[in-house]
Design a protein around this motif. Sequence first.
Motif, mmCIF file in Angstrom:
data_model
loop_
_atom_site.group_PDB
_atom_site.id
_atom_site.type_symbol
_atom_site.label_atom_id
_atom_site.label_comp_id
_atom_site.label_asym_id
_atom_site.label_seq_id
_atom_site.Cartn_x
_atom_site.Cartn_y
_atom_site.Cartn_z
ATOM 1 N N LYS A 9 0.739 -1.221 -0.382
ATOM 2 C CA LYS A 9 -0.152 -0.202 -0.030
ATOM 3 C C LYS A 9 1.051 1.490 -0.418
ATOM 4 C CE LYS A 9 -4.203 -1.533 1.488
ATOM 5 N NZ LYS A 9 -5.506 -1.230 2.575
ATOM 6 N N SER A 10 1.316 0.878 0.852
ATOM 7 C CA SER A 10 2.505 2.348 0.444
ATOM 8 C C SER A 10 3.920 2.644 -0.794
ATOM 9 C CB SER A 10 4.392 2.625 1.357
ATOM 10 O OG SER A 10 4.773 3.042 1.454
ATOM 11 N N LYS A 11 3.875 1.812 -1.182
ATOM 12 C CA LYS A 11 4.652 1.630 -2.846
ATOM 13 C C LYS A 11 2.868 2.675 -3.633
ATOM 14 C CE LYS A 11 6.702 -1.533 -4.620
ATOM 15 N NZ LYS A 11 7.056 -3.407 -5.253
ATOM 16 N N GLY A 12 2.259 1.505 -3.218
ATOM 17 C CA GLY A 12 0.758 2.542 -4.047
ATOM 18 C C GLY A 12 0.693 4.285 -4.172
ATOM 19 N N ARG A 13 0.383 3.881 -2.890
ATOM 20 C CA ARG A 13 0.253 5.453 -2.245
ATOM 21 C C ARG A 13 1.247 6.865 -2.719
ATOM 22 N NH1 ARG A 13 -1.166 4.500 2.484
ATOM 23 N NH2 ARG A 13 0.478 3.689 2.806
ATOM 24 N N LYS A 14 2.471 6.060 -3.021
ATOM 25 C CA LYS A 14 3.502 7.250 -3.044
ATOM 26 C C LYS A 14 3.187 7.454 -5.137
ATOM 27 C CE LYS A 14 6.933 5.759 -0.155
ATOM 28 N NZ LYS A 14 8.053 5.363 0.439
ATOM 29 N N LEU A 15 2.868 5.761 -5.541
ATOM 30 C CA LEU A 15 2.987 6.557 -7.072
ATOM 31 C C LEU A 15 1.760 7.434 -7.222
ATOM 32 C CD1 LEU A 15 4.377 5.831 -9.652
ATOM 33 C CD2 LEU A 15 2.207 3.691 -9.323
ATOM 34 N N GLN A 16 0.520 7.003 -5.829
ATOM 35 C CA GLN A 16 -0.712 8.249 -6.557
ATOM 36 C C GLN A 16 0.188 8.908 -6.282
ATOM 37 O OE1 GLN A 16 -4.144 5.189 -4.875
ATOM 38 N NE2 GLN A 16 -4.077 7.108 -3.931
ATOM 39 N N GLN A 17 0.731 9.698 -5.402
ATOM 40 C CA GLN A 17 1.338 11.540 -4.441
ATOM 41 C C GLN A 17 2.454 11.870 -5.900
ATOM 42 O OE1 GLN A 17 2.823 10.023 -0.516
ATOM 43 N NE2 GLN A 17 0.912 10.113 -0.218
ATOM 44 N N TRP A 18 3.560 10.841 -6.484
ATOM 45 C CA TRP A 18 4.088 11.188 -7.520
ATOM 46 C C TRP A 18 3.300 11.918 -8.564
ATOM 47 C CZ3 TRP A 18 4.824 10.414 -13.025
ATOM 48 C CH2 TRP A 18 5.448 10.241 -13.089
ATOM 49 N N THR A 19 1.929 10.938 -8.815
ATOM 50 C CA THR A 19 1.578 11.072 -9.914
ATOM 51 C C THR A 19 1.120 12.918 -9.855
ATOM 52 O OG1 THR A 19 0.998 9.086 -10.741
ATOM 53 C CG2 THR A 19 -0.648 10.561 -12.016
ATOM 54 N N ARG A 20 -0.340 12.856 -9.013
ATOM 55 C CA ARG A 20 -0.215 13.742 -8.270
ATOM 56 C C ARG A 20 0.647 15.078 -8.512
ATOM 57 N NH1 ARG A 20 -0.905 14.372 -2.449
ATOM 58 N NH2 ARG A 20 1.468 14.136 -2.888
ATOM 59 N N ASP A 21 1.352 15.252 -7.600
ATOM 60 C CA ASP A 21 2.802 16.437 -8.044
ATOM 61 C C ASP A 21 2.971 16.368 -9.502
ATOM 62 O OD1 ASP A 21 2.932 15.822 -4.986
ATOM 63 O OD2 ASP A 21 4.257 14.739 -4.470
ATOM 64 N N ALA A 22 3.677 15.179 -10.023
ATOM 65 C CA ALA A 22 3.974 15.731 -11.674
ATOM 66 C C ALA A 22 2.798 16.215 -11.752
ATOM 67 C CB ALA A 22 3.981 14.190 -12.366
ATOM 68 N N ILE A 23 1.244 16.046 -12.162
ATOM 69 C CA ILE A 23 0.215 16.499 -12.483
ATOM 70 C C ILE A 23 0.223 18.369 -11.588
ATOM 71 C CG2 ILE A 23 -2.162 17.428 -13.018
ATOM 72 C CD1 ILE A 23 -1.864 13.984 -12.945
ATOM 73 N N LEU A 24 0.375 18.845 -11.101
ATOM 74 C CA LEU A 24 0.662 19.902 -9.953
ATOM 75 C C LEU A 24 1.214 20.472 -10.595
ATOM 76 C CD1 LEU A 24 -1.015 19.574 -6.687
ATOM 77 C CD2 LEU A 24 -2.099 20.105 -8.637
ATOM 78 N N ARG A 25 3.015 20.305 -11.067
ATOM 79 C CA ARG A 25 4.124 20.843 -11.357
ATOM 80 C C ARG A 25 3.351 21.834 -12.575
ATOM 81 N NH1 ARG A 25 7.371 16.966 -10.337
ATOM 82 N NH2 ARG A 25 7.069 15.955 -12.360
ATOM 83 N N LEU A 26 3.031 20.329 -13.836
ATOM 84 C CA LEU A 26 2.460 20.419 -15.318
ATOM 85 C C LEU A 26 2.064 21.538 -14.942
ATOM 86 C CD1 LEU A 26 2.976 17.085 -16.484
ATOM 87 C CD2 LEU A 26 4.437 18.583 -16.754
ATOM 88 N N VAL A 27 0.904 21.919 -14.242
ATOM 89 C CA VAL A 27 0.001 22.526 -14.472
ATOM 90 C C VAL A 27 -0.600 23.585 -13.014
ATOM 91 C CG1 VAL A 27 -2.485 22.934 -15.286
ATOM 92 C CG2 VAL A 27 -1.978 21.356 -15.475
ATOM 93 N N PRO A 28 0.786 24.838 -13.516
ATOM 94 C CA PRO A 28 1.120 25.293 -12.013
ATOM 95 C C PRO A 28 -0.592 26.294 -11.659
ATOM 96 C CG PRO A 28 2.375 25.827 -14.441
ATOM 97 C CD PRO A 28 1.552 25.565 -14.728
ATOM 98 N N SER A 29 -1.257 26.653 -13.004
ATOM 99 C CA SER A 29 -2.581 27.060 -11.989
ATOM 100 C C SER A 29 -3.504 26.368 -11.441
ATOM 101 C CB SER A 29 -3.516 28.076 -13.719
ATOM 102 O OG SER A 29 -3.844 26.583 -14.347
ATOM 103 N N LEU A 30 -3.215 25.121 -11.350
ATOM 104 C CA LEU A 30 -4.670 23.651 -10.627
ATOM 105 C C LEU A 30 -3.717 24.479 -9.047
ATOM 106 C CD1 LEU A 30 -4.524 21.167 -12.562
ATOM 107 C CD2 LEU A 30 -5.747 22.465 -12.434
ATOM 108 N N GLU A 31 -4.842 24.410 -7.991
ATOM 109 C CA GLU A 31 -4.507 24.753 -6.671
ATOM 110 C C GLU A 31 -4.995 23.265 -6.050
ATOM 111 O OE1 GLU A 31 -5.490 26.810 -5.087
ATOM 112 O OE2 GLU A 31 -5.597 28.483 -6.535
ATOM 113 N N GLN A 32 -3.640 23.008 -5.162
ATOM 114 C CA GLN A 32 -3.473 21.538 -4.877
ATOM 115 C C GLN A 32 -4.742 20.612 -4.822
ATOM 116 O OE1 GLN A 32 -0.349 21.291 -4.031
ATOM 117 N NE2 GLN A 32 -0.604 19.586 -2.321
#
Length: 115
Positions: A9-32
């Motif tokens: 579950k920890s591995k899966g959670r880290k991948l989900q968080q990486w995906t979330r962070d990558a999207i937020l980095r690519l689209v800076p106009s988005l909020e958390q």
Amino acid sequence: MAIKTSSAKSKGRKLQQWTRDAILRLVPSLEQDDVKSTAMGQSGEDVQLSPAARKHMPISLECKARKSIAVYSYYSQAVENCPEGLEPVVIIKADRKSPLALVDAEVLLKKMVKK
């Protein structure tokens, strides 16, 4: 030796968080709150996008983190055989299943962003 459920579950959670962070980095106009990693075991999408985020990336995200997935050897071969300047893509198909395309996640996310 089997991996502990908590470790999986920890591995899966880290991948989900990486995906979330990558999207937020690519689209800076988005909020958390526009891109959320869901709780492990929750049904539905693993990374939820708000309507504002979906305007930029009209996709549904499922994340799977495993110790070993055979497609990595296929992707390595595609990378080795790929002429410079092109993007390696692997088309995979299992019996009685639709073909799928395998691409580098960073490349996919960058190309999916609608400006």
